[in-house]
Design a protein around this motif. Structure first.
Motif, PDB file in Angstrom:
ATOM      1  N   ALA A  18       0.818  -1.211   0.000  1.00 34.78           N
ATOM      2  CA  ALA A  18       0.000   0.000   0.000  1.00 34.78           C
ATOM      3  C   ALA A  18       0.849   1.258   0.000  1.00 34.78           C
ATOM      4  CB  ALA A  18      -0.932  -0.002   1.212  1.00 34.78           C
ATOM      5  N   MET A  19       1.932   1.245   0.775  1.00 33.88           N
ATOM      6  CA  MET A  19       2.743   2.454   0.879  1.00 33.88           C
ATOM      7  C   MET A  19       3.658   2.639  -0.326  1.00 33.88           C
ATOM      8  SD  MET A  19       1.620   3.988   3.460  1.00 33.88           S
ATOM      9  CE  MET A  19       2.860   5.215   3.860  1.00 33.88           C
ATOM     10  N   THR A  20       4.075   1.541  -0.947  1.00 35.99           N
ATOM     11  CA  THR A  20       4.830   1.670  -2.196  1.00 35.99           C
ATOM     12  C   THR A  20       3.955   2.303  -3.266  1.00 35.99           C
ATOM     13  OG1 THR A  20       6.215  -0.252  -1.673  1.00 35.99           O
ATOM     14  CG2 THR A  20       6.107   0.420  -3.979  1.00 35.99           C
ATOM     15  N   GLU A  21       2.690   1.878  -3.334  1.00 32.64           N
ATOM     16  CA  GLU A  21       1.770   2.469  -4.307  1.00 32.64           C
ATOM     17  C   GLU A  21       1.517   3.935  -3.994  1.00 32.64           C
ATOM     18  OE1 GLU A  21      -2.723   1.771  -6.168  1.00 32.64           O
ATOM     19  OE2 GLU A  21      -1.918   0.399  -4.658  1.00 32.64           O
ATOM     20  N   PHE A  22       1.304   4.261  -2.719  1.00 35.50           N
ATOM     21  CA  PHE A  22       1.035   5.653  -2.346  1.00 35.50           C
ATOM     22  C   PHE A  22       2.204   6.552  -2.705  1.00 35.50           C
ATOM     23  CE2 PHE A  22       1.626   9.167   0.608  1.00 35.50           C
ATOM     24  CZ  PHE A  22       0.444   9.859   0.435  1.00 35.50           C
ATOM     25  N   TRP A  23       3.401   6.209  -2.235  1.00 36.68           N
ATOM     26  CA  TRP A  23       4.548   7.089  -2.462  1.00 36.68           C
ATOM     27  C   TRP A  23       4.967   7.102  -3.932  1.00 36.68           C
ATOM     28  CZ3 TRP A  23       5.498  10.958   0.285  1.00 36.68           C
ATOM     29  CH2 TRP A  23       5.308  10.949   1.671  1.00 36.68           C
ATOM     30  N   GLY A  24       4.765   5.990  -4.631  1.00 37.72           N
ATOM     31  CA  GLY A  24       5.080   6.003  -6.055  1.00 37.72           C
ATOM     32  C   GLY A  24       4.257   7.027  -6.811  1.00 37.72           C
ATOM     33  N   GLN A  25       2.951   7.063  -6.537  1.00 36.86           N
ATOM     34  CA  GLN A  25       2.088   8.023  -7.224  1.00 36.86           C
ATOM     35  C   GLN A  25       2.289   9.440  -6.691  1.00 36.86           C
ATOM     36  OE1 GLN A  25      -1.973   6.754  -8.292  1.00 36.86           O
ATOM     37  NE2 GLN A  25      -1.539   4.829  -7.249  1.00 36.86           N
ATOM     38  N   ALA A  26       2.512   9.579  -5.396  1.00 36.10           N
ATOM     39  CA  ALA A  26       2.700  10.912  -4.817  1.00 36.10           C
ATOM     40  C   ALA A  26       3.985  11.560  -5.311  1.00 36.10           C
ATOM     41  CB  ALA A  26       2.710  10.827  -3.295  1.00 36.10           C
ATOM     42  N   LEU A  27       5.017  10.750  -5.574  1.00 41.03           N
ATOM     43  CA  LEU A  27       6.318  11.294  -5.972  1.00 41.03           C
ATOM     44  C   LEU A  27       6.581  11.196  -7.468  1.00 41.03           C
ATOM     45  CD1 LEU A  27       8.520   9.849  -3.079  1.00 41.03           C
ATOM     46  CD2 LEU A  27       7.577  12.160  -3.274  1.00 41.03           C
ATOM     47  N   GLY A  28       5.729  10.485  -8.196  1.00 40.00           N
ATOM     48  CA  GLY A  28       5.968  10.321  -9.624  1.00 40.00           C
ATOM     49  C   GLY A  28       7.066   9.317  -9.924  1.00 40.00           C
ATOM     50  N   LEU A  29       7.158   8.262  -9.109  1.00 37.76           N
ATOM     51  CA  LEU A  29       8.166   7.232  -9.289  1.00 37.76           C
ATOM     52  C   LEU A  29       7.481   5.888  -9.537  1.00 37.76           C
ATOM     53  CD1 LEU A  29      10.551   8.231  -6.339  1.00 37.76           C
ATOM     54  CD2 LEU A  29      10.788   8.823  -8.765  1.00 37.76           C
ATOM     55  N   THR A  30       8.250   4.915  -9.981  1.00 37.80           N
ATOM     56  CA  THR A  30       7.689   3.601 -10.289  1.00 37.80           C
ATOM     57  C   THR A  30       8.468   2.511  -9.561  1.00 37.80           C
ATOM     58  OG1 THR A  30       9.072   3.401 -12.276  1.00 37.80           O
ATOM     59  CG2 THR A  30       6.866   4.326 -12.556  1.00 37.80           C
ATOM     60  N   ALA A  31       7.798   1.393  -9.295  1.00 39.14           N
ATOM     61  CA  ALA A  31       8.425   0.236  -8.664  1.00 39.14           C
ATOM     62  C   ALA A  31       8.713  -0.812  -9.737  1.00 39.14           C
ATOM     63  CB  ALA A  31       7.522  -0.348  -7.588  1.00 39.14           C
ATOM     64  N   PRO A  32       9.951  -1.261  -9.883  1.00 40.75           N
ATOM     65  CA  PRO A  32      10.244  -2.315 -10.852  1.00 40.75           C
ATOM     66  C   PRO A  32       9.456  -3.588 -10.522  1.00 40.75           C
ATOM     67  CG  PRO A  32      12.267  -1.304 -10.018  1.00 40.75           C
ATOM     68  CD  PRO A  32      11.145  -0.806  -9.158  1.00 40.75           C
ATOM     69  N   ALA A  33       9.068  -4.312 -11.548  1.00 41.43           N
ATOM     70  CA  ALA A  33       8.265  -5.510 -11.345  1.00 41.43           C
ATOM     71  C   ALA A  33       8.986  -6.545 -10.490  1.00 41.43           C
ATOM     72  CB  ALA A  33       7.894  -6.119 -12.701  1.00 41.43           C
ATOM     73  N   ASP A  34      10.326  -6.570 -10.561  1.00 35.41           N
ATOM     74  CA  ASP A  34      11.082  -7.580  -9.826  1.00 35.41           C
ATOM     75  C   ASP A  34      11.530  -7.117  -8.444  1.00 35.41           C
ATOM     76  OD1 ASP A  34      12.858  -5.706 -10.729  1.00 35.41           O
ATOM     77  OD2 ASP A  34      14.393  -7.138 -11.374  1.00 35.41           O
ATOM     78  N   ASN A  35      11.153  -5.881  -8.049  1.00 40.76           N
ATOM     79  CA  ASN A  35      11.553  -5.381  -6.729  1.00 40.76           C
ATOM     80  C   ASN A  35      10.519  -4.380  -6.225  1.00 40.76           C
ATOM     81  OD1 ASN A  35      12.764  -4.566  -4.386  1.00 40.76           O
ATOM     82  ND2 ASN A  35      14.747  -4.100  -5.298  1.00 40.76           N
ATOM     83  N   PRO A  36       9.465  -4.854  -5.549  1.00 44.28           N
ATOM     84  CA  PRO A  36       8.389  -3.963  -5.110  1.00 44.28           C
ATOM     85  C   PRO A  36       8.747  -3.086  -3.922  1.00 44.28           C
ATOM     86  CG  PRO A  36       7.993  -6.183  -4.308  1.00 44.28           C
ATOM     87  CD  PRO A  36       9.196  -6.263  -5.201  1.00 44.28           C
ATOM     88  N   ARG A 108       0.365  23.253  -7.640  1.00 44.56           N
ATOM     89  CA  ARG A 108       1.037  23.881  -8.784  1.00 44.56           C
ATOM     90  C   ARG A 108       0.126  23.837 -10.000  1.00 44.56           C
ATOM     91  NH1 ARG A 108       4.381  26.050  -5.319  1.00 44.56           N
ATOM     92  NH2 ARG A 108       6.042  24.674  -4.545  1.00 44.56           N
ATOM     93  N   ASP A 109       0.229  24.858 -10.853  1.00 48.21           N
ATOM     94  CA  ASP A 109      -0.486  24.837 -12.122  1.00 48.21           C
ATOM     95  C   ASP A 109       0.101  23.780 -13.050  1.00 48.21           C
ATOM     96  OD1 ASP A 109      -2.220  26.864 -11.357  1.00 48.21           O
ATOM     97  OD2 ASP A 109      -0.898  28.448 -12.115  1.00 48.21           O
ATOM     98  N   GLY A 110       1.416  23.679 -13.041  1.00 50.87           N
ATOM     99  CA  GLY A 110       2.094  22.646 -13.811  1.00 50.87           C
ATOM    100  C   GLY A 110       2.868  21.744 -12.882  1.00 50.87           C
ATOM    101  N   VAL A 111       2.496  20.476 -12.825  1.00 47.47           N
ATOM    102  CA  VAL A 111       3.124  19.541 -11.896  1.00 47.47           C
ATOM    103  C   VAL A 111       4.243  18.793 -12.615  1.00 47.47           C
ATOM    104  CG1 VAL A 111       2.756  17.579 -10.369  1.00 47.47           C
ATOM    105  CG2 VAL A 111       0.947  19.276 -10.669  1.00 47.47           C
ATOM    106  N   PRO A 112       5.470  18.842 -12.089  1.00 46.52           N
ATOM    107  CA  PRO A 112       6.561  18.112 -12.739  1.00 46.52           C
ATOM    108  C   PRO A 112       6.371  16.603 -12.612  1.00 46.52           C
ATOM    109  CG  PRO A 112       7.285  18.998 -10.633  1.00 46.52           C
ATOM    110  CD  PRO A 112       5.912  19.554 -10.872  1.00 46.52           C
ATOM    111  N   ALA A 113       7.031  15.866 -13.491  1.00 42.95           N
ATOM    112  CA  ALA A 113       6.925  14.405 -13.440  1.00 42.95           C
ATOM    113  C   ALA A 113       7.455  13.873 -12.115  1.00 42.95           C
ATOM    114  CB  ALA A 113       7.682  13.788 -14.611  1.00 42.95           C
ATOM    115  N   TYR A 114       8.556  14.434 -11.656  1.00 39.66           N
ATOM    116  CA  TYR A 114       9.119  14.071 -10.350  1.00 39.66           C
ATOM    117  C   TYR A 114       8.642  15.118  -9.352  1.00 39.66           C
ATOM    118  CZ  TYR A 114      12.680  13.128  -6.766  1.00 39.66           C
ATOM    119  OH  TYR A 114      13.330  12.841  -5.596  1.00 39.66           O
ATOM    120  N   ARG A 115       7.888  14.685  -8.345  1.00 35.83           N
ATOM    121  CA  ARG A 115       7.108  15.630  -7.553  1.00 35.83           C
ATOM    122  C   ARG A 115       7.683  15.939  -6.186  1.00 35.83           C
ATOM    123  NH1 ARG A 115       2.070  12.088  -9.382  1.00 35.83           N
ATOM    124  NH2 ARG A 115       2.145  12.648 -11.592  1.00 35.83           N
ATOM    125  N   LEU A 116       8.848  15.412  -5.867  1.00 33.67           N
ATOM    126  CA  LEU A 116       9.447  15.737  -4.574  1.00 33.67           C
ATOM    127  C   LEU A 116      10.039  17.138  -4.628  1.00 33.67           C
ATOM    128  CD1 LEU A 116      10.215  15.075  -1.722  1.00 33.67           C
ATOM    129  CD2 LEU A 116      12.182  13.789  -2.575  1.00 33.67           C
TER     130      LEU A 116
END
Length: 229
Positions: A18-36, A108-116
């Motif tokens: 749950a937290m990997t999904e939350f922070w991935g979307q909140a920060l604009g990052l992805t989890a590799p399929a072989d390392n969640p 932000r009006d324009g949100v960057p891909a990387y959101r941190l």
């Protein structure tokens, strides 16, 4: 001269998926399929390790993340809860992640891909903390006399603009649930600067666990030791 370089961030959580999904979307990052348990971006420094721990959050976090967002409702849809909304006096919202950890959302009006946007550290002496970390990892010290916080910018390798140290009255009482890693050519200069060695590298971990002058944990990664023939 800096004796270490920023490497990446680590977040302790109870529910890994749950937290990997939350922070991935909140920060604009992805989890590799072989390392969640890791989130990655387009540079190694944007890596965020999601570490599953048994202990729950019990006190206000001493380290939190500020993120860019198109709307606070977007963070709420991910599972965050608003604790203090945006007001005329405060142009950001204070939220809790799904496990109660603090974060702040900046619309932000324009949100960057990387959101941190920045890493924020509660401090008894924010100026001393900022100056100490500037000596360890480099960067420029920033301060506005109208506000009590200090920050670092232009830190080599830092994948977000600001590293902020804010004053708080309460002391640190528990292990931080968010910490950062650094790389260094040698551990001794880090310790000579004033860090405390909490746990040396051993057969179980391949890094040294240290603490800064106010007890904030961070990990030091050294170059691999050459294999002796």
């Amino acid at each position: 001269m800096a004796v270490a370089r920023f490497k990446d961030l680590c977040v302790d959580v109870n529910c890994l998926s749950a937290m990997t999904e939350f922070w991935g979307q909140a920060l604009g990052l992805t989890a590799p399929a072989d390392n969640p348990s890791v989130l990655v971006g387009d540079t190694p420094e944007k890596t965020v390790w999601i570490n599953q721990v048994a202990e729950p959050r019990t006190v206000k976090q001493r380290v939190h993340l500020d993120v860019h967002t198109g709307a606070i409702a977007d963070l709420e849809r991910l599972g965050a809860t608003v604790q203090r909304p945006i007001t005329d006096e405060q142009h950001w919202a204070v939220l809790e992640d799904p496990e109660g950890g603090e974060l702040c959302g900046f619309v932000r009006d324009g949100v960057p891909a990387y959101r941190l946007m920045e890493l924020v550290v509660d401090s008894a002496d924010p100026e001393a903390q900022a100056r100490w970390w500037a000596g360890v990892v480099g960067g420029d010290l920033g301060h506005d006399d109208a506000n009590p916080w200090y920050w670092l910018e232009n830190v080599p390798g830092l994948p977000f603009p600001y590293w902020v140290f804010v004053p708080v009255p309460e002391p640190k009482t528990v292990k931080n649930r968010i910490h950062w890693d650094v790389t260094a050519a040698d551990l001794d200069p880090v310790l000579a600067a004033g860090a405390t060695l909490l746990r040396p590298k051993d057969d179980e971990i391949g890094w040294h666990v240290c603490a800064d002058p106010e007890g904030n944990e961070f990990c030091v990664f050294l170059p691999p030791t050459p294999i002796q023939e």
